[in-house]
Design a protein around this motif. Structure first.
Motif, PDB file in Angstrom:
ATOM      1  N   THR A  33      37.998  26.837  22.083  1.00  0.00           N
ATOM      2  CA  THR A  33      38.360  25.416  22.110  1.00  0.00           C
ATOM      3  C   THR A  33      39.625  25.320  22.799  1.00  0.00           C
ATOM      4  O   THR A  33      39.887  24.121  23.233  1.00  0.00           O
ATOM      5  N   GLY A  34      40.387  26.110  22.879  1.00  0.00           N
ATOM      6  CA  GLY A  34      41.649  26.060  23.842  1.00  0.00           C
ATOM      7  C   GLY A  34      41.547  25.410  25.214  1.00  0.00           C
ATOM      8  O   GLY A  34      42.115  24.656  25.639  1.00  0.00           O
ATOM      9  N   PHE A  37      40.826  21.744  25.209  1.00  0.00           N
ATOM     10  CA  PHE A  37      42.253  21.060  25.326  1.00  0.00           C
ATOM     11  C   PHE A  37      42.761  21.170  26.487  1.00  0.00           C
ATOM     12  O   PHE A  37      43.541  20.196  26.993  1.00  0.00           O
ATOM     13  N   ARG A  38      42.842  22.231  27.123  1.00  0.00           N
ATOM     14  CA  ARG A  38      43.342  22.495  28.588  1.00  0.00           C
ATOM     15  C   ARG A  38      42.731  21.675  29.635  1.00  0.00           C
ATOM     16  O   ARG A  38      43.113  21.141  30.413  1.00  0.00           O
ATOM     17  N   VAL A  97      49.826  21.086  27.509  1.00  0.00           N
ATOM     18  CA  VAL A  97      48.547  21.319  26.855  1.00  0.00           C
ATOM     19  C   VAL A  97      49.098  20.934  25.145  1.00  0.00           C
ATOM     20  O   VAL A  97      48.440  20.250  24.402  1.00  0.00           O
ATOM     21  N   SER A 101      47.531  18.242  22.648  1.00  0.00           N
ATOM     22  CA  SER A 101      46.998  18.367  21.764  1.00  0.00           C
ATOM     23  C   SER A 101      47.372  18.125  20.264  1.00  0.00           C
ATOM     24  O   SER A 101      46.579  18.001  19.453  1.00  0.00           O
ATOM     25  N   ARG A 107      42.194  14.878  19.779  1.00  0.00           N
ATOM     26  CA  ARG A 107      41.657  15.619  18.799  1.00  0.00           C
ATOM     27  C   ARG A 107      40.247  15.353  18.041  1.00  0.00           C
ATOM     28  O   ARG A 107      39.354  15.980  17.965  1.00  0.00           O
ATOM     29  N   ARG A 128      42.786  26.829  16.804  1.00  0.00           N
ATOM     30  CA  ARG A 128      43.888  26.960  15.930  1.00  0.00           C
ATOM     31  C   ARG A 128      43.361  26.213  14.454  1.00  0.00           C
ATOM     32  O   ARG A 128      43.906  26.667  13.511  1.00  0.00           O
ATOM     33  N   ASP A 129      42.366  25.489  14.357  1.00  0.00           N
ATOM     34  CA  ASP A 129      42.114  24.718  13.222  1.00  0.00           C
ATOM     35  C   ASP A 129      40.627  24.908  12.815  1.00  0.00           C
ATOM     36  O   ASP A 129      39.992  23.879  12.303  1.00  0.00           O
ATOM     37  N   ARG A 178      56.205  27.433  21.085  1.00  0.00           N
ATOM     38  CA  ARG A 178      54.909  26.950  20.792  1.00  0.00           C
ATOM     39  C   ARG A 178      54.475  27.133  19.286  1.00  0.00           C
ATOM     40  O   ARG A 178      53.796  26.431  18.730  1.00  0.00           O
ATOM     41  N   ARG A 185      52.629  20.400  13.713  1.00  0.00           N
ATOM     42  CA  ARG A 185      52.437  18.889  14.138  1.00  0.00           C
ATOM     43  C   ARG A 185      51.523  18.359  12.965  1.00  0.00           C
ATOM     44  O   ARG A 185      51.048  19.077  12.042  1.00  0.00           O
TER      45      ARG A 185
HETATM   46  O1   DC Z   1      44.439  29.068  23.051  1.00  0.00           O
HETATM   47  P1   DC Z   1      45.176  28.088  24.087  1.00  0.00           P
HETATM   48  O2   DC Z   1      46.433  28.796  24.398  1.00  0.00           O
HETATM   49  O3   DC Z   1      44.182  28.350  25.467  1.00  0.00           O
HETATM   50  O4   DC Z   1      45.227  26.722  23.418  1.00  0.00           O
HETATM   51  C1   DC Z   1      45.939  25.543  24.288  1.00  0.00           C
HETATM   52  C2   DC Z   1      46.476  24.856  23.459  1.00  0.00           C
HETATM   53  O5   DC Z   1      45.552  23.917  22.555  1.00  0.00           O
HETATM   54  C3   DC Z   1      47.545  25.139  22.494  1.00  0.00           C
HETATM   55  O6   DC Z   1      48.896  24.860  22.678  1.00  0.00           O
HETATM   56  C4   DC Z   1      47.055  24.935  21.110  1.00  0.00           C
HETATM   57  C5   DC Z   1      45.897  23.771  21.311  1.00  0.00           C
HETATM   58  N1   DC Z   1      44.722  24.187  20.516  1.00  0.00           N
HETATM   59  C6   DC Z   1      44.586  23.145  19.391  1.00  0.00           C
HETATM   60  O7   DC Z   1      45.450  22.614  18.987  1.00  0.00           O
HETATM   61  N2   DC Z   1      43.456  23.338  18.444  1.00  0.00           N
HETATM   62  C7   DC Z   1      42.336  24.312  18.814  1.00  0.00           C
HETATM   63  N3   DC Z   1      41.255  24.233  18.158  1.00  0.00           N
HETATM   64  C8   DC Z   1      42.874  25.178  20.067  1.00  0.00           C
HETATM   65  C9   DC Z   1      43.711  25.037  20.705  1.00  0.00           C
END
Ligand code: DC
Length: 224
Positions: A33-34, A37-38, A97, A101, A107, A128-129, A178, A185
């Protein structure tokens, strides 16, 4: 019935590598999922849209197409049909990013997309979530952690492999900033779901972590 494995954790905890190994071994669709967002961050950068321009961001989201494809065992990320697997890892995107995010419209858009991609499939989804918001009823929830120092060490090594020289102290500082941003947040902060199993990968290798999770999944699947 579809089987869902949620893996959450901070940057550099190894969740991407672990999800990849588990996905291949257990034939689960691996959803990073990151990377989604990227893709949004990259598209906004390309269009020179900043995070305060809500109407423009809404327009971008209306037309954006994000695909996570597996080709020859390789994970490919496509943005509007273009392979952006490398572009989304660039420093510029990594820096942008995190603020992107935080945006509610982003989101919500990705939440729907994540649920849609996983619909009726056996998946391992990392982010993350995932265990707390996206799939609160996931069959297995893992929270993967490691000390900031270990994560910084791994990032420096990863960069070296890509031919990028980086300074350990600077990387460590960035990781701490980070972590703080992701954890504080307002919407869907990085946090351990109450029923997640915590695995600390500071002192154990990725293979061992993956095997531990595979055992947990197999036990759970046996019960299903
Ligand atoms: O895992 P990553 O570093 O590729 O994630 C990129 C950014 O996206 C990181 O700053 C957190 C955010 N992110 C998020 O808020 N929720 C998620 N489920 C996945 C990533």
């Amino acid at each position: 019935m579809a089987f869902i494995v949620a893996i959450d954790g901070p940057a550099g905890s190894g969740k991407g590598t672990v999800a990849n190994i588990i996905g291949k071994k257990l034939k689960l669709l691996n959803i990073d999922t990151g990377a989604m967002f990227r893709c949004v961050a990259l598209e906004l950068l390309r269009r020179k849209i900043n995070i305060n321009e809500e109407e423009k961001i809404k327009d971008v989201l209306k037309n954006i197409k994000i695909e996570l494809i597996v080709d020859n065992e390789e994970n490919i990320v496509k943005l509007n049909g273009e392979d952006v697997s490398l572009d989304i890892r660039k420093e510029e995107v990594s820096n942008f990013v995190s603020p992107v995010s935080k945006l509610k419209i982003v989101r919500n858009f990705l939440l729907d997309l994540q649920r849609e991609i996983a619909n009726n499939k056996d998946v391992v989804m990392e982010g993350r979530d995932i265990g707390s918001v996206v799939f609160p009823n996931a069959d297995v929830k893992i929270y993967l952690d490691a000390s900031p120092e270990e994560r910084a060490k791994r990032r420096v090594l990863q960069n070296k492999e890509k031919g990028i020289e980086s300074d350990y102290e600077t990387v460590l500082e960035n990781i701490k900033v980070r972590d703080e941003r992701d954890a504080t947040r307002e919407i869907a902060p990085l946090k351990k779901a109450e029923d997640a199993i915590i695995i600390d990968s500071t002192y154990i290798g990725i293979e061992e972590v993956s095997n531990k999770i595979i055992d947990i999944i197999n036990n759970k699947r046996g019960c299903k």
